[in-house]
Design a protein around this motif. Structure first.
Motif, PDB file in Angstrom:
ATOM      1  N   MET A 175      -4.472   7.672  13.335  1.00 17.94           N
ATOM      2  CA  MET A 175      -3.609   6.524  13.077  1.00 17.94           C
ATOM      3  C   MET A 175      -2.773   6.195  14.302  1.00 17.94           C
ATOM      4  SD  MET A 175      -0.106   6.205  11.134  1.00 17.94           S
ATOM      5  CE  MET A 175       0.669   6.217  12.725  1.00 17.94           C
ATOM      6  N   VAL A 231      -1.944   0.382   8.526  1.00 15.42           N
ATOM      7  CA  VAL A 231      -0.554   0.166   8.930  1.00 15.42           C
ATOM      8  C   VAL A 231      -0.440  -0.791  10.120  1.00 15.42           C
ATOM      9  CG1 VAL A 231      -0.433   2.210  10.430  1.00 15.42           C
ATOM     10  CG2 VAL A 231       1.638   1.371   9.311  1.00 15.42           C
ATOM     11  N   ALA A 291       4.892   4.726  10.895  1.00 12.22           N
ATOM     12  CA  ALA A 291       4.692   6.008  10.210  1.00 12.22           C
ATOM     13  C   ALA A 291       3.475   5.944   9.317  1.00 12.22           C
ATOM     14  CB  ALA A 291       5.926   6.347   9.370  1.00 12.22           C
ATOM     15  N   GLY A 292       2.761   7.068   9.262  1.00 13.42           N
ATOM     16  CA  GLY A 292       1.611   7.145   8.373  1.00 13.42           C
ATOM     17  C   GLY A 292       1.664   8.384   7.520  1.00 13.42           C
ATOM     18  N   GLY A 293       1.541   8.217   6.215  1.00 12.10           N
ATOM     19  CA  GLY A 293       1.496   9.351   5.298  1.00 12.10           C
ATOM     20  C   GLY A 293       2.743  10.218   5.389  1.00 12.10           C
ATOM     21  N   GLY A 333       2.530   3.180   6.428  1.00 14.47           N
ATOM     22  CA  GLY A 333       1.259   3.105   5.734  1.00 14.47           C
ATOM     23  C   GLY A 333       0.932   4.433   5.088  1.00 14.47           C
ATOM     24  N   THR A 334       0.369   4.373   3.911  1.00 15.18           N
ATOM     25  CA  THR A 334      -0.046   5.602   3.262  1.00 15.18           C
ATOM     26  C   THR A 334      -1.275   5.334   2.407  1.00 15.18           C
ATOM     27  OG1 THR A 334       0.751   7.567   2.090  1.00 15.18           O
ATOM     28  CG2 THR A 334       1.479   5.421   1.248  1.00 15.18           C
TER      29      THR A 334
END
Lengths: 156, 278
Positions: free
Chosen positions: B214, B190, B118-120, B148-149
């Motif tokens: 991403m 990430v 997962a991103g953001g 990851g963010t």
């Protein structure tokens, strides 16, 4: 530490995984065990890039001081990874700070020693380069994503 | 696919905000309660939410599909509609059409190792899948959540992520793009988290949600460690309007993201991801 123990550590580190036995002794001749307590700097920006660190334990923050923001961490490096690439190319100066976030144990490779051996034995040099280039490529890719600020606010 | 509760999918039902919570800068989670029936949904589906007098926007469901206690959406204020939605407070009304679309292939995950990348804000559409995975934990192999963010302040559902991290049967890793010295966690993109988890690539299914760039990097990284293309699922985002594949706003070559997606298997859309025109 006995040389045999150091060889085992270097051989087992992911960076040198599968290294030819004939190279192992050469590489280990440049290696020593090092330790940094939390908060200590492995190196500072502008200093001579004279080491390659193979991280065995702990986490290292790679930082750049930004005006008005203090130190900004742009990457962390942990067990099984390496710190320090600037020793490869002139002018052999660090371009960022590396700070131990917790106690760090590592193998410190004397960069001058390693470079000299790579120059003297190009098979070794090519092997080392093949290990470093994928890491450089991964970091370049990661930097692209960070520069793009993909999690930033999209245009409305 | 679960059918919308309303007989006419173009007619919104009125919902009331039961809870409103700030989750990250500009990101609010709203718990909605219906005036009539509670729409049922599956993880990965979305609803069209209407801010009355402003407009309508497609928002993924971020709550627990099994809770039966309201429907939860996590919304980031990026445009006029989403900003208006994030400004709603307890007791305010809004419109809801849905749920729409094809969600995560939950049954296909049984017996497999599962990676959630997962991103953001992309953690929000994955959260219903995480609830399901945790509720039926024994039915899956290794489960890893890689998130990851942008910065520590942007970590979504922070206390919940910390509680997942405390479990012994889920591997949870969080990384941020940059941080100051007060952050003691991981910094980096990430995909750098992948080497930290143990999984069998040949029997792994990966669910990816986040900015499209991403996800493109994500499938490359997963592919490089042996996860097959047919073992990766991506939640795509396009401008969705009708929600039922009629208007064409979200056309994704032969597919409509609202009807055939938003979740697609990677091998079926791989060639589309490289097309700038899409």
């Amino acid at each position: 530490m006995a040389v045999e123990g150091l060889e085992r550590i270097v051989r087992d580190h992911p960076f040198f995984k599968g290294l030819d036995e004939s190279f192992l002794e050469l590489v280990c001749g440049c290696a020593q065990n090092v330790r940094f307590e939390a908060g200590a700097y492995l190196f500072r920006e502008g200093g001579p890039a004279d080491q390659l660190y193979l991280i065995r334990e702990g986490r290292v923050a790679l930082e750049i001081a930004a005006p008005g923001s203090g130190a900004v961490t742009f990457q962390t490096v942990s067990e099984g990874e390496i710190v320090g690439i600037s020793w490869l190319f002139p002018p052999y100066r660090w371009t960022y700070d590396a700070r131990a976030m917790e106690r760090v144990r590592a193998i410190g490779m004397d960069a001058t020693c390693l470079r000299t051996k790579c120059e003297a034995d190009h098979d070794l040099g090519y092997d080392v380069m093949k290990r470093l280039v994928p890491i450089l490529f991964q970091r370049l890719q990661a930097t692209r994503l960070q520069v793009l600020d993909i999690y930033g606010k999209p245009a409305a | 696919m679960v059918q919308p509760a309303s007989h006419d999918p173009m007619v919104p039902q009125v919902m009331r905000v039961a809870q409103a919570q700030l989750d990250a800068p500009d990101v609010f989670t709203l718990k909605l309660e219906p005036e009539a029936d509670l729409p049922r949904f599956t993880p990965g589906q979305f609803n069209m939410l209407t801010a009355f007098g402003v407009g309508e926007s497609a928002i993924s469901v971020s709550g627990d599909p099994a809770s039966g206690d309201g429907i939860v959406h996590t919304i980031r204020a990026v445009g006029a509609v989403s900003r208006a939605l994030t400004e709603l407070r307890v007791g305010d009304s809004l419109g809801l059409r849905g749920p729409f679309g094809v969600g995560w292939p939950m049954e296909e995950l049984y017996g497999k190792d599962v990676i959630l990348l997962a991103g953001g804000i992309g953690l929000a559409p994955l959260r219903p899948a995480i609830y399901r995975l945790l509720a039926e934990r024994e039915r899956f192999g290794a489960v890893a959540i890689l998130y990851g963010t942008r910065s520590p302040a942007d970590i979504l559902f922070r206390s919940e992520v910390e509680s997942w991290r405390q479990r012994l049967d889920v591997d949870v890793h969080v990384t941020v793009d940059h941080a100051d010295e007060s952050w003691h966690g991981q910094v980096g993109v990430v995909t750098t988290l992948l080497p930290r988890i143990a999984f069998d690539p040949g029997r792994t299914v990966a669910l990816l949600c986040g900015p499209e760039i991403m996800m493109r990097f994500g499938v490359q990284a997963l592919g490089s460690v042996g996860v097959p293309d047919e073992g990766m699922y991506l939640s795509m985002e396009r401008s969705m309007k009708c929600g039922i594949g009629l208007c064409g706003h979200c056309q994704f070559s032969p597919a409509f993201v609202c009807k055939d997606g938003p979740v697609f298997r990677y091998d079926q859309i791989r060639y589309l991801l490289a097309l700038k025109e899409l």
